[in-house]
Enzyme design. Structure first.
Site, PDB file in Angstrom:
ATOM      1  N   ILE A  87       0.828  -1.208   0.000  1.00 34.68           N
ATOM      2  CA  ILE A  87       0.000   0.000   0.000  1.00 34.68           C
ATOM      3  C   ILE A  87       0.862   1.257   0.000  1.00 34.68           C
ATOM      4  O   ILE A  87       0.491   2.282  -0.584  1.00 34.68           O
ATOM      5  CB  ILE A  87      -0.988  -0.008   1.193  1.00 34.68           C
ATOM      6  CG1 ILE A  87      -2.104   1.019   0.970  1.00 34.68           C
ATOM      7  CG2 ILE A  87      -0.272   0.270   2.504  1.00 34.68           C
ATOM      8  CD1 ILE A  87      -2.991   0.726  -0.200  1.00 34.68           C
ATOM      9  N   SER A 121      12.173   1.125   7.421  1.00 38.52           N
ATOM     10  CA  SER A 121      11.873  -0.194   6.879  1.00 38.52           C
ATOM     11  C   SER A 121      12.776  -1.229   7.517  1.00 38.52           C
ATOM     12  O   SER A 121      14.008  -1.129   7.416  1.00 38.52           O
ATOM     13  CB  SER A 121      12.068  -0.202   5.355  1.00 38.52           C
ATOM     14  OG  SER A 121      12.023  -1.520   4.837  1.00 38.52           O
ATOM     15  N   LYS A 164      -5.338   2.600   7.654  1.00 38.95           N
ATOM     16  CA  LYS A 164      -6.439   1.846   8.254  1.00 38.95           C
ATOM     17  C   LYS A 164      -6.069   0.365   8.311  1.00 38.95           C
ATOM     18  O   LYS A 164      -5.302  -0.110   7.465  1.00 38.95           O
ATOM     19  CB  LYS A 164      -7.736   2.086   7.478  1.00 38.95           C
ATOM     20  CG  LYS A 164      -7.731   1.563   6.029  1.00 38.95           C
ATOM     21  CD  LYS A 164      -8.054   0.102   5.969  1.00 38.95           C
ATOM     22  CE  LYS A 164      -7.713  -0.503   4.642  1.00 38.95           C
ATOM     23  NZ  LYS A 164      -7.680  -1.969   4.659  1.00 38.95           N
ATOM     24  N   ASP A 216      -9.882  -6.860   6.944  1.00 36.74           N
ATOM     25  CA  ASP A 216      -8.969  -5.777   6.572  1.00 36.74           C
ATOM     26  C   ASP A 216      -9.545  -4.970   5.412  1.00 36.74           C
ATOM     27  O   ASP A 216      -9.627  -3.740   5.501  1.00 36.74           O
ATOM     28  CB  ASP A 216      -7.589  -6.338   6.220  1.00 36.74           C
ATOM     29  CG  ASP A 216      -6.618  -5.261   5.769  1.00 36.74           C
ATOM     30  OD1 ASP A 216      -6.019  -4.599   6.623  1.00 36.74           O
ATOM     31  OD2 ASP A 216      -6.471  -5.076   4.537  1.00 36.74           O
TER      32      ASP A 216
END
Length: 314
Positions: free
Chosen positions: A15, A37, A92, A170
């Protein structure tokens, strides 16, 4: 001249690659100044760190942090960022539990930081128009059909099958986020089936029933969700009011038809609008942390009945 905010991203997955990085790059209100990361993902000209602590202890300028990790890591990262004087944007679902999100609401107020719970599917012109049309109406029928291919949208991501990973909820939380915005009254979960592969901990499909004080007597309010759909994906919400008006939201809330006639068809620019809204919140020093969609998912798990199905393999 409007201020440009230095922003870092924590968590570089699909995403982030598909939405956050491109939207930051084309929004003049933001400049990407850092990446965090664990896998060491890097971008030319942008410093990369293994942890948020490393970033915060560096000389990198950061005003805000976009948190795009799996949900179970977000609370601790958001608290660390706010304690360091940074504003936060949360992908989210905001966190893995409702109490963690409630704590972030309080922590943002305590530290006087901006916290933004993003619900990208709410940011569509068709959703805004549906909300306008449903004001003062009573519901006769509501049905959500949210079916997609987990192998396409979460390739190889094992965290989604672990406790706290939400499974099919999800993506389903996107539909619920639309409902919490457009409906003329609150929505409550009454029952749920959680269809769960024999080798996984979270559901791959499900059925949910709801009630609402905005519904007429005998109204049917339901959702059917599935992560096994190949080919065209189904992100549909159908609503019929007591007065007989029929609303059909399609393609994740980007298109709206009223009584069979398409009235809104706009390109999907959800994440562009997320960053536009975040800039507005930063300008005002205000948070936006409503989390009713997360509460609905939690309630579906709370009252849901687990139904076993075939094992899932990538």
């Amino acid at each position: 001249m409007a201020k440009t905010y230095a922003i870092a991203i924590v968590g570089i997955g699909k995403i982030t690659e598909d939405q956050h990085l491109p939207c930051i790059a084309k929004n003049p209100r933001f400049k990407l100044t850092g990446l965090v990361s664990q896998r060491g993902v890097a971008r030319d000209g942008v410093p990369s760190f293994k942890t948020l602590g490393e970033l915060l202890n560096s000389s990198t300028t950061v005003d805000a942090v976009a948190i795009c990790t799996p949900p179970n890591a977000r609370h601790a990262i958001a608290v660390e960022a706010m304690d360091a004087g940074k504003d936060v944007l949360l992908e989210k679902p905001t966190t893995a539990t409702t109490l963690e999100t409630a704590d972030l609401v309080a922590h943002a107020a305590k530290t006087k930081r901006v916290a933004y719970a993003t619900w990208h599917s709410q940011h569509n012109a068709a959703v805004d128009e549906a909300k306008r049309l449903l004001q003062g109406q009573r519901l006769k029928r509501l049905h959500v059909e949210w079916k997609e291919d987990v192998k396409r949208w979460h390739p190889g991501q094992e965290w989604i099958w672990a406790p706290g990973g939400f499974g099919v909820f999800d993506p389903t939380i996107n539909a619920l986020s639309i409902l919490t915005k457009i409906l003329p009254g609150p929505l409550f979960v009454t029952s749920a089936e959680l269809i769960t592969p024999s080798n996984r901990e979270t559901p791959i499909a499900g059925k949910v029933s709801f009630r609402s004080p905005a519904a007429a007597s005998g109204a049917a309010l339901t959702a059917e969700v599935d992560w096994r759909q190949t080919g065209p994906q189904s992100w549909n919400i159908d609503i019929e009011t007591e007065s007989g008006q029929k609303l059909a939201l399609r393609e994740g809330g980007s298109k709206l038809s009223v009584d069979g006639k398409e009235t809104v068809a706009a390109p999907m620019e959800e994440y562009e609008r997320i960053y536009e809204h975040f800039a507005e919140l930063l300008d005002k020093g205000e948070s936006d942390m409503h989390y009713a969609p997360l509460q609905l998912v939690a309630d579906a798990f709370f009252v849901g009945k687990r139904v076993a199905t075939d094992a899932f393999h990538w």
